[in-house]
Design a protein around this motif. Sequence first.
Motif, PDB file in Angstrom:
ATOM      1  N   CYS A 239      33.230  37.989  38.429  1.00 33.27           N
ATOM      2  CA  CYS A 239      34.485  38.123  39.164  1.00 33.27           C
ATOM      3  C   CYS A 239      34.274  38.106  40.672  1.00 33.27           C
ATOM      4  O   CYS A 239      35.250  38.170  41.424  1.00 33.27           O
ATOM      5  N   LEU A 246      37.792  29.655  40.701  1.00 32.71           N
ATOM      6  CA  LEU A 246      38.326  30.258  39.483  1.00 32.71           C
ATOM      7  C   LEU A 246      39.004  29.197  38.639  1.00 32.71           C
ATOM      8  O   LEU A 246      39.836  28.426  39.134  1.00 32.71           O
ATOM      9  N   LYS A 249      43.802  29.861  33.623  1.00 38.47           N
ATOM     10  CA  LYS A 249      43.966  31.027  32.763  1.00 38.47           C
ATOM     11  C   LYS A 249      43.715  30.644  31.313  1.00 38.47           C
ATOM     12  O   LYS A 249      44.207  29.607  30.841  1.00 38.47           O
ATOM     13  N   SER A 486      40.400  39.676  31.826  1.00 36.76           N
ATOM     14  CA  SER A 486      40.081  39.265  33.198  1.00 36.76           C
ATOM     15  C   SER A 486      38.639  38.797  33.299  1.00 36.76           C
ATOM     16  O   SER A 486      38.342  37.798  33.973  1.00 36.76           O
ATOM     17  N   TRP A 489      38.314  35.412  31.736  1.00 37.89           N
ATOM     18  CA  TRP A 489      38.874  34.422  32.653  1.00 37.89           C
ATOM     19  C   TRP A 489      37.856  34.060  33.731  1.00 37.89           C
ATOM     20  O   TRP A 489      37.619  32.878  34.025  1.00 37.89           O
ATOM     21  N   CYS A 490      37.219  35.063  34.310  1.00 35.24           N
ATOM     22  CA  CYS A 490      36.229  34.810  35.356  1.00 35.24           C
ATOM     23  C   CYS A 490      35.012  34.057  34.819  1.00 35.24           C
ATOM     24  O   CYS A 490      34.416  33.231  35.524  1.00 35.24           O
ATOM     25  N   ILE A 507      49.651  38.540  33.031  1.00 34.83           N
ATOM     26  CA  ILE A 507      48.539  38.613  33.980  1.00 34.83           C
ATOM     27  C   ILE A 507      48.360  37.229  34.605  1.00 34.83           C
ATOM     28  O   ILE A 507      48.003  36.272  33.920  1.00 34.83           O
ATOM     29  N   ASN A 508      48.614  37.140  35.876  1.00 33.12           N
ATOM     30  CA  ASN A 508      48.535  35.862  36.580  1.00 33.12           C
ATOM     31  C   ASN A 508      47.287  35.728  37.442  1.00 33.12           C
ATOM     32  O   ASN A 508      47.082  34.686  38.076  1.00 33.12           O
ATOM     33  N   ARG A 509      46.463  36.787  37.463  1.00 33.57           N
ATOM     34  CA  ARG A 509      45.239  36.777  38.267  1.00 33.57           C
ATOM     35  C   ARG A 509      44.293  37.810  37.677  1.00 33.57           C
ATOM     36  O   ARG A 509      44.732  38.889  37.290  1.00 33.57           O
ATOM     37  N   PRO A 510      43.001  37.517  37.558  1.00 35.35           N
ATOM     38  CA  PRO A 510      42.072  38.529  37.037  1.00 35.35           C
ATOM     39  C   PRO A 510      42.166  39.828  37.820  1.00 35.35           C
ATOM     40  O   PRO A 510      42.262  39.829  39.053  1.00 35.35           O
ATOM     41  N   LEU A 513      39.178  40.428  40.445  1.00 40.60           N
ATOM     42  CA  LEU A 513      38.690  39.261  41.166  1.00 40.60           C
ATOM     43  C   LEU A 513      38.349  39.644  42.604  1.00 40.60           C
ATOM     44  O   LEU A 513      39.158  40.240  43.315  1.00 40.60           O
ATOM     45  N   VAL A 515      37.051  37.742  45.864  1.00 32.74           N
ATOM     46  CA  VAL A 515      36.790  36.437  46.458  1.00 32.74           C
ATOM     47  C   VAL A 515      35.979  36.620  47.729  1.00 32.74           C
ATOM     48  O   VAL A 515      36.347  37.395  48.613  1.00 32.74           O
TER      49      VAL A 515
END
Length: 560
Positions: A239, A246, A249, A486, A489-490, A507-510, A513, A515
Motif C-alpha cells: 500500500c 494503483l 478496483k 484494501s 487491491w494494493c 470502498i473507492n480507495r484502499p 494507501l 502514496v
Amino acid sequence: MDSSSVSLKKFKFGKLKVVRRHLLQRYEHQPFVSCLAGLYSCRWKRYQRRRTEPGQCCCKMWECVFFPFLVGAFCLSLVFLYMWGEAKNDYNNFDWYNYGNVGHWFLWSVLLLILAAVLFTYITLLLVLAVCLLSEGQQLYLHWSHKIGTFLVLGFSIAAISVFSKLWGVRWKTVRLSFQVTAPYLHIGAIAVMVLLSWPVALHAFRMNKKVIQAIIIGPYLAILVLLFLIPLGMYSPCIREVGTLGPKPALIGHRGAPMLAPENTEMSFQKTIEHGGDGLETDVTISYDGIPFLMHDSNLQRTTNIREVFPSNSTQNAALFSWDALEQLNAGKWFLKDTPFSCMGSLSSADQKLAMNQSIYKLSNFLRLADSANKLVIFDLYRPPEKHPYRNTWINTTLEVIRDSGINPHLVLWLDNTMRSFVQSVAPGFQHTMASKAPVDQLLRDNVVKLNLVYSAMSSEDIRKYAQANITTNLYVISEPWLFSLAWCVGVHSVTTNAVHSLKDINRPLFLMVRGKTSPALWERGTQKTVQGLMMVICAFYYMERYLSHSTGRDLERS
C-alpha cells in the motif's frame, strides 16, 4: 559520661526521626499515589506504603521475580488479541465449526473477542499502575488477587494461542498479511510507548548505585530502541506506492450470494448480490438422487434447512441421497432469521424477513438463468456424488447438460472443477477455465487456464504479477473485511469472493494507501524520523534525570 550522654541523645534523636517519619507517612496526603497504590497493592493508607530509597531496588525479591510474569502476560495477551482481532474475516467459519461440534448456534467468536479485550485491558492497567508507581519512587507490591489474575491471563493467552496454532494455524498467515497494512502504525505506536517509558526507566536506573544493575535496566531498553530504529529498513507494504501505480478496483463475486443479507445459496441471496452491484455469483453444486443439480454447500442439510422437522430420521443423511421431490419440501430460510449467522448483520426489513422465511433450495438451472439475465459471472464448486449414487460417474455430463439447456452465455461460466478438464474444453469451448491452486505458468497455459481461484492467505504480489504478465487473472476468497480487501487491491488482485458485496462496493480507495510524492512522504520514512526523534528525547530524559538526581543528592548531603 560524656560519651554515654551523647549516645543517649543520638538514640532519642533517632527515635524522634522514626516517630516523625511515621507521622509524616500517616498524615501526608498524596491522593494520586494513594490511588495508584490502592489499585495495585490494595494499600490505601499512606503509612502502609514505602518509598524506594536511592540505591535500593524497586521491590522485594519475590516481587522482582513476579514482575516478568506480569510483562509476559501483557505481551501474550496483546499477541492473542491482535491475532483474534485480525481473524475477524473468518469469524463465521469459526462459529459454524463450533456449531458442528457443539450442536447449537452461538457467536463464540464475538464472545472470545470480548474476553480477550477484557483480559488485555486488565493486565494493561496493572502494568500502567506499576510504571506510575515506579515513576513516583514507590516500592512495588502486587496484591495476591492481582497475582492470581495475572496467572489466569497468562494461562488463558498461552492456551488460546496454542490451541489456535494447532487447529487453525492458517490464521498466522492472516497476521503476517495484516502487518503489511498495520506495521507502519504499530511502529510509530511502539516509539510513542518507548518515549513515555523513558522517564521511569531513567529514574529507576539512576537510583541504582551499582553499574551492573543500571546496565541490566538500561541495556534491554536501548536494545529495543535500536531495533525500532532498524525496523523501517525491512518494512514492506504494497500500500506504499508511487503515484499512478494503483490498479483498478477488484471485481466483487458474491460468496453464496449475499449471506449477510439473505440465506446463503437461495434466490434471495443472489438477488441481493445483483441489487448491490456484484460482478459475479459463487455457489456450490450437488446432484440429487434423481439427477437434478441443486445448490448446497454442506454435505448434509442440517445447518441451512429444516430437515430435522421434515425428515428427522434422515437429518444426517448426505444431501445428494435425497430426491428433488423431497428437497422441495424443505425450507432454506428460517434458519437465517433464527441463528443470525453474522455478528454484523443489520436488522432486516419486514418485507425481507417475510421473503427470507419462504426461501427454498435453489436449482442450478434457475441459478444460471438468473445470472445470465443479469450478465453476471458464475463460479461454483461441483461436488461428486457419494458411492452407490446413480450419477456418481456421469456427474460432469449431467452438469454440462444443465448449463447448456439454461442458455447462459458460456463466457460467463468460470469452470473450476479439474476433473475431465480436456473433455469439458472440447464440448464447452466458451468456458473460462479456472484453477484452484497455484501452478507453473507454462502448465496453466497448456491447460488453457485463464484465472486462478485461491484462498486469500496465499496472497502474493510477486505471483499475482507473474500470472498477470501471462494474462492469467487472480481471484481470492473469502475476503469480507475492508482492510483485507484494501490489501488485495494494493497487491493487484483482479477479483475477490466476498460475503460483504454490499459494504465493499462503497470502498473507492484502499483504506491504507500511502502514496509517495513530493508533498506526501511514505509512512515508513515518517517512522524513521519519529524513531530518531524518540531516541533523542530518551537521551535527553536520561541526561536531565542524571542532573536532577545529582542536584538532589547534593542538597541532601548539605542538609545532613
